[in-house]
Design a protein around this motif. Structure first.
Motif, PDB file in Angstrom:
ATOM      1  N   LYS A 255     -49.637 -18.510 -12.055  1.00  0.00           N
ATOM      2  CA  LYS A 255     -51.107 -18.508 -12.037  1.00  0.00           C
ATOM      3  C   LYS A 255     -51.690 -17.107 -12.116  1.00  0.00           C
ATOM      4  CE  LYS A 255     -54.984 -20.421  -9.405  1.00  0.00           C
ATOM      5  NZ  LYS A 255     -55.379 -21.218  -8.212  1.00  0.00           N
ATOM      6  N   THR A 256     -51.057 -16.151 -11.484  1.00  0.00           N
ATOM      7  CA  THR A 256     -51.584 -14.780 -11.459  1.00  0.00           C
ATOM      8  C   THR A 256     -51.171 -13.974 -12.691  1.00  0.00           C
ATOM      9  OG1 THR A 256     -49.641 -14.131 -10.159  1.00  0.00           O
ATOM     10  CG2 THR A 256     -51.647 -14.671  -8.946  1.00  0.00           C
ATOM     11  N   ASN A 257     -50.490 -14.645 -13.637  1.00  0.00           N
ATOM     12  CA  ASN A 257     -50.041 -14.006 -14.887  1.00  0.00           C
ATOM     13  C   ASN A 257     -49.005 -12.917 -14.680  1.00  0.00           C
ATOM     14  OD1 ASN A 257     -51.727 -15.648 -16.420  1.00  0.00           O
ATOM     15  ND2 ASN A 257     -53.419 -14.197 -16.322  1.00  0.00           N
ATOM     16  N   LYS A 258     -48.346 -12.952 -13.532  1.00  0.00           N
ATOM     17  CA  LYS A 258     -47.267 -11.996 -13.295  1.00  0.00           C
ATOM     18  C   LYS A 258     -46.257 -12.606 -12.336  1.00  0.00           C
ATOM     19  CE  LYS A 258     -49.728  -9.535  -9.606  1.00  0.00           C
ATOM     20  NZ  LYS A 258     -50.253  -8.213  -9.149  1.00  0.00           N
ATOM     21  N   GLU A 259     -45.029 -12.108 -12.426  1.00  0.00           N
ATOM     22  CA  GLU A 259     -43.973 -12.598 -11.551  1.00  0.00           C
ATOM     23  C   GLU A 259     -44.194 -12.102 -10.123  1.00  0.00           C
ATOM     24  OE1 GLU A 259     -40.294 -11.271 -13.175  1.00  0.00           O
ATOM     25  OE2 GLU A 259     -40.469 -12.489 -14.991  1.00  0.00           O
ATOM     26  N   ARG A 260     -43.615 -12.808  -9.165  1.00  0.00           N
ATOM     27  CA  ARG A 260     -43.653 -12.329  -7.781  1.00  0.00           C
ATOM     28  C   ARG A 260     -42.330 -12.666  -7.111  1.00  0.00           C
ATOM     29  NH1 ARG A 260     -46.399 -17.268  -7.032  1.00  0.00           N
ATOM     30  NH2 ARG A 260     -45.799 -18.441  -5.165  1.00  0.00           N
ATOM     31  N   THR A 261     -41.989 -11.884  -6.123  1.00  0.00           N
ATOM     32  CA  THR A 261     -40.741 -12.069  -5.390  1.00  0.00           C
ATOM     33  C   THR A 261     -41.040 -12.605  -3.995  1.00  0.00           C
ATOM     34  OG1 THR A 261     -39.642 -10.290  -6.604  1.00  0.00           O
ATOM     35  CG2 THR A 261     -38.691 -10.915  -4.477  1.00  0.00           C
ATOM     36  N   ILE A 262     -40.277 -13.598  -3.575  1.00  0.00           N
ATOM     37  CA  ILE A 262     -40.428 -14.201  -2.244  1.00  0.00           C
ATOM     38  C   ILE A 262     -39.149 -13.972  -1.457  1.00  0.00           C
ATOM     39  CG2 ILE A 262     -40.804 -16.350  -0.957  1.00  0.00           C
ATOM     40  CD1 ILE A 262     -42.335 -17.439  -3.341  1.00  0.00           C
ATOM     41  N   LEU A 263     -39.263 -13.329  -0.310  1.00  0.00           N
ATOM     42  CA  LEU A 263     -38.130 -13.167   0.601  1.00  0.00           C
ATOM     43  C   LEU A 263     -37.936 -14.471   1.360  1.00  0.00           C
ATOM     44  CD1 LEU A 263     -38.905  -9.572   1.940  1.00  0.00           C
ATOM     45  CD2 LEU A 263     -37.553 -10.258  -0.060  1.00  0.00           C
ATOM     46  N   ALA A 357     -47.393 -17.679  13.695  1.00  0.00           N
ATOM     47  CA  ALA A 357     -46.323 -16.839  14.253  1.00  0.00           C
ATOM     48  C   ALA A 357     -46.695 -15.365  14.240  1.00  0.00           C
ATOM     49  CB  ALA A 357     -45.040 -17.052  13.459  1.00  0.00           C
ATOM     50  N   ARG A 358     -47.957 -15.083  13.918  1.00  0.00           N
ATOM     51  CA  ARG A 358     -48.498 -13.736  13.941  1.00  0.00           C
ATOM     52  C   ARG A 358     -47.813 -12.818  12.946  1.00  0.00           C
ATOM     53  NH1 ARG A 358     -52.112 -13.639  17.371  1.00  0.00           N
ATOM     54  NH2 ARG A 358     -52.404 -11.381  17.277  1.00  0.00           N
ATOM     55  N   GLY A 359     -47.570 -13.370  11.740  1.00  0.00           N
ATOM     56  CA  GLY A 359     -46.991 -12.567  10.675  1.00  0.00           C
ATOM     57  C   GLY A 359     -48.000 -11.561  10.134  1.00  0.00           C
ATOM     58  N   ASN A 360     -47.498 -10.515   9.515  1.00  0.00           N
ATOM     59  CA  ASN A 360     -48.340  -9.475   8.932  1.00  0.00           C
ATOM     60  C   ASN A 360     -49.127 -10.049   7.746  1.00  0.00           C
ATOM     61  OD1 ASN A 360     -48.532  -7.251   6.641  1.00  0.00           O
ATOM     62  ND2 ASN A 360     -48.606  -6.203   8.625  1.00  0.00           N
ATOM     63  N   LEU A 361     -50.448  -9.854   7.764  1.00  0.00           N
ATOM     64  CA  LEU A 361     -51.299 -10.459   6.736  1.00  0.00           C
ATOM     65  C   LEU A 361     -50.946  -9.970   5.337  1.00  0.00           C
ATOM     66  CD1 LEU A 361     -54.864 -10.473   8.364  1.00  0.00           C
ATOM     67  CD2 LEU A 361     -53.166 -12.296   8.298  1.00  0.00           C
ATOM     68  N   ALA A 362     -50.726  -8.667   5.187  1.00  0.00           N
ATOM     69  CA  ALA A 362     -50.410  -8.116   3.876  1.00  0.00           C
ATOM     70  C   ALA A 362     -49.098  -8.687   3.348  1.00  0.00           C
ATOM     71  CB  ALA A 362     -50.347  -6.594   3.938  1.00  0.00           C
ATOM     72  N   PHE A 363     -48.109  -8.843   4.236  1.00  0.00           N
ATOM     73  CA  PHE A 363     -46.824  -9.394   3.831  1.00  0.00           C
ATOM     74  C   PHE A 363     -46.977 -10.850   3.379  1.00  0.00           C
ATOM     75  CE2 PHE A 363     -43.107 -11.945   5.015  1.00  0.00           C
ATOM     76  CZ  PHE A 363     -42.129 -11.345   4.226  1.00  0.00           C
ATOM     77  N   ILE A 364     -47.705 -11.652   4.145  1.00  0.00           N
ATOM     78  CA  ILE A 364     -47.891 -13.066   3.801  1.00  0.00           C
ATOM     79  C   ILE A 364     -48.636 -13.199   2.476  1.00  0.00           C
ATOM     80  CG2 ILE A 364     -48.917 -15.244   4.551  1.00  0.00           C
ATOM     81  CD1 ILE A 364     -48.641 -14.201   7.445  1.00  0.00           C
ATOM     82  N   ALA A 365     -49.680 -12.389   2.298  1.00  0.00           N
ATOM     83  CA  ALA A 365     -50.444 -12.428   1.051  1.00  0.00           C
ATOM     84  C   ALA A 365     -49.558 -12.101  -0.140  1.00  0.00           C
ATOM     85  CB  ALA A 365     -51.617 -11.457   1.123  1.00  0.00           C
ATOM     86  N   ASN A 366     -48.679 -11.119   0.023  1.00  0.00           N
ATOM     87  CA  ASN A 366     -47.771 -10.740  -1.059  1.00  0.00           C
ATOM     88  C   ASN A 366     -46.785 -11.859  -1.363  1.00  0.00           C
ATOM     89  OD1 ASN A 366     -46.690  -8.583  -2.871  1.00  0.00           O
ATOM     90  ND2 ASN A 366     -44.883  -8.866  -1.595  1.00  0.00           N
ATOM     91  N   GLN A 367     -46.277 -12.505  -0.328  1.00  0.00           N
ATOM     92  CA  GLN A 367     -45.356 -13.623  -0.514  1.00  0.00           C
ATOM     93  C   GLN A 367     -46.001 -14.761  -1.303  1.00  0.00           C
ATOM     94  OE1 GLN A 367     -42.024 -12.579   0.458  1.00  0.00           O
ATOM     95  NE2 GLN A 367     -41.889 -14.377   1.754  1.00  0.00           N
ATOM     96  N   HIS A 370     -51.091 -13.432  -3.577  1.00  0.00           N
ATOM     97  CA  HIS A 370     -52.484 -12.984  -3.546  1.00  0.00           C
ATOM     98  C   HIS A 370     -52.537 -11.467  -3.752  1.00  0.00           C
ATOM     99  CE1 HIS A 370     -53.521 -16.948  -2.346  1.00  0.00           C
ATOM    100  NE2 HIS A 370     -53.102 -16.849  -1.095  1.00  0.00           N
ATOM    101  N   SER A 371     -53.617 -11.004  -4.379  1.00  0.00           N
ATOM    102  CA  SER A 371     -53.752  -9.569  -4.623  1.00  0.00           C
ATOM    103  C   SER A 371     -53.983  -8.796  -3.331  1.00  0.00           C
ATOM    104  CB  SER A 371     -54.900  -9.306  -5.610  1.00  0.00           C
ATOM    105  OG  SER A 371     -56.118  -9.839  -5.104  1.00  0.00           O
ATOM    106  N   ASP A 372     -54.629  -9.431  -2.355  1.00  0.00           N
ATOM    107  CA  ASP A 372     -54.815  -8.824  -1.037  1.00  0.00           C
ATOM    108  C   ASP A 372     -54.949  -9.961  -0.017  1.00  0.00           C
ATOM    109  OD1 ASP A 372     -57.588  -9.713  -0.920  1.00  0.00           O
ATOM    110  OD2 ASP A 372     -58.034  -8.074  -2.310  1.00  0.00           O
ATOM    111  N   TYR A 373     -55.171  -9.586   1.242  1.00  0.00           N
ATOM    112  CA  TYR A 373     -55.193 -10.640   2.262  1.00  0.00           C
ATOM    113  C   TYR A 373     -56.593 -11.196   2.532  1.00  0.00           C
ATOM    114  CZ  TYR A 373     -56.216  -6.683   5.412  1.00  0.00           C
ATOM    115  OH  TYR A 373     -56.757  -5.576   6.000  1.00  0.00           O
ATOM    116  N   SER A 374     -57.576 -10.846   1.707  1.00  0.00           N
ATOM    117  CA  SER A 374     -58.924 -11.390   1.918  1.00  0.00           C
ATOM    118  C   SER A 374     -58.936 -12.912   1.754  1.00  0.00           C
ATOM    119  CB  SER A 374     -59.913 -10.744   0.943  1.00  0.00           C
ATOM    120  OG  SER A 374     -59.543 -10.990  -0.404  1.00  0.00           O
TER     121      SER A 374
END
Length: 411
Positions: A255-263, A357-367, A370-374
């Motif tokens: 959807k975002t027109n680019k690949e993404r990596t998920i840990l 679980a109080r995960g880091n917002l930036a990390f979750i957004a990247n997973q 999303h371009s950012d955590y907004s």
């Protein structure tokens, strides 16, 4: 020779220093500029010519070049080409070059719904804002808000094209005002519901692994169906989202027109072992992945999910499309006696579990891609505990470490 500046004769207009003849026939407006001065005598001549042309139309003897040989080209083309249906047939091929075939089909459905409602034979230059407002009223009577808004957005694009090409009045498109749509909160599954899906809903190990992977990666259904063995790291630590399956059996980029990596969490890693073992029993295929309307690439890959694994018939498709996955998902939730939600809610569940679980917002957004955590804050705000005493304590522990590093800081 006296020049008149107005005409009281029906269908006769003074157009600058010339005379224009206007008449309707079978819903089509004809308009021809004669190129003669608007004197009284010429106006009467134009009126008689108009009457003769209309009579010829009724009797089938009409020849436009005979009656109006000097009519301007734009007028000769007439308003027959300004019927909404005719204009849409010119518009869609021009629009299609910038969108995928899948999107083109969606646009065509939306445009047809609007044209059938407002009238395909309506003349574009006869439309007024009230016609667009009535279209909104008619559409919303039998359709969901989200559907109507999609239709209106598509029709607004068509009207804007008509405006730019002077087929209709200006500022019509702005009257395709979308309806206000209430924002529905995510409806995530609880861990107990997830466990019921695995233990009661899934009758095959591959199904259990597929469901687990969906919950613990946040993949969209189309991305899940397009995942291949070649997208998984050899140590199962991560996967790369490279393609998604569309309803028309084709592949496209995410959807975002680019690949993404998920840990990957341990449950996802365990699920992948099962899915990879099953996928290796099938041959790799050449998958054409569309990058845009005109470009594609070919991926040599073994898809992780295939209807062939549990198919009773021999002639089945090699991969799931979203609707087929929806059907399977409905059967899983029914057997598990879990309140049904669309399979996309597994993505929402992944986000909510991480946030709870109080995960880091930036990390979750990247997973999640999303371009950012907004987006996380906007959609999942109530799962973000911003006033927890635990958070205060965690921050204070971090501050004390800073004091140890820089002892001159106030304590």
């Amino acid at each position: 020779m006296d020049t008149v500046i107005s005409s009281n004769l029906p269908g006769i207009e003074v157009h600058g220093k010339s005379i224009r003849v206007v008449f309707m026939h079978k819903g089509v407006r004809h308009r021809h500029t004669l190129g003669i001065e608007p004197t009284k005598a010429n106006l009467k001549h134009a009126s008689r010519l108009r009457s003769a042309a209309m009579y010829a139309l009724k009797t089938g003897a009409y020849d436009e070049s005979e009656f109006f040989p000097h009519s301007r080209q734009g007028d000769q083309a007439g308003t027959a080409s300004k019927r909404l249906g005719d204009l849409s047939e010119r518009y869609m091929p021009l629009k299609a070059v910038d969108i995928t075939a899948e999107t083109q089909n969606r646009y065509q459905v939306a445009l047809n719904a609007c044209l059938n409602t407002i009238g395909r034979n309506r003349l574009a230059d006869a439309l007024i804002p009230a016609d667009i407002q009535q279209l909104r009223v008619d559409l919303i009577e039998t359709r969901a808000v989200s559907t109507v808004n999609h239709y209106l957005a598509t029709f607004a694009g068509f009207l804007y094209w008509c405006e730019q090409n002077h087929f209709c009045a200006e500022d019509l498109a702005k009257h395709c005002t979308r309806f206000t749509k209430s924002n529905k909160d995510p409806d995530p599954f609880t861990y107990q519901e997830y466990n019921a899906l695995i233990t009661k809903g899934c009758l095959h190990p591959v199904d259990a692994a597929s469901v687990t992977l969906a919950f613990y990666t946040g993949l969209r259904p189309g991305e899940l169906c397009g995942l291949a063995v070649e997208d998984i790291a050899t140590d199962l630590s991560k996967l790369t989202v490279r393609r998604s399956v569309t309803q028309s059996l084709t592949f496209k980029i995410p959807k975002t027109n680019k690949e993404r990596t998920i840990l990957l969490f341990p449950p996802a890693q365990a699920a992948l072992k099962v899915l990879i073992e099953d996928a290796l029993t099938r041959d790799a295929m050449d998958l054409e992945v569309w990058l845009n309307r005109h470009e594609s690439r070919v991926d040599r890959a073994r898809l992780l999910l295939s209807p062939k694994t549990q198919a009773r018939k021999t002639d089945v498709n090699a991969w799931y499309v979203p609707s087929a996955w929806n059907t399977k998902w409905s059967n899983l939730t029914r057997r598990a006696e879990v309140r049904h939600r669309p399979p996309y809610q597994t993505r929402h569940t992944y986000a909510c579990w991480n946030l709870t679980a109080r995960g880091n917002l930036a990390f979750i957004a990247n997973q999640m891609g999303h371009s950012d955590y907004s987006m996380l804050v906007k959609v999942y705000g109530r799962w973000i505990d911003s006033e927890s005493p635990r958070e205060l304590g965690r921050i204070w522990q971090g501050m004390k470490k800073l004091v140890q590093i820089a002892p001159n800081l106030p304590q």
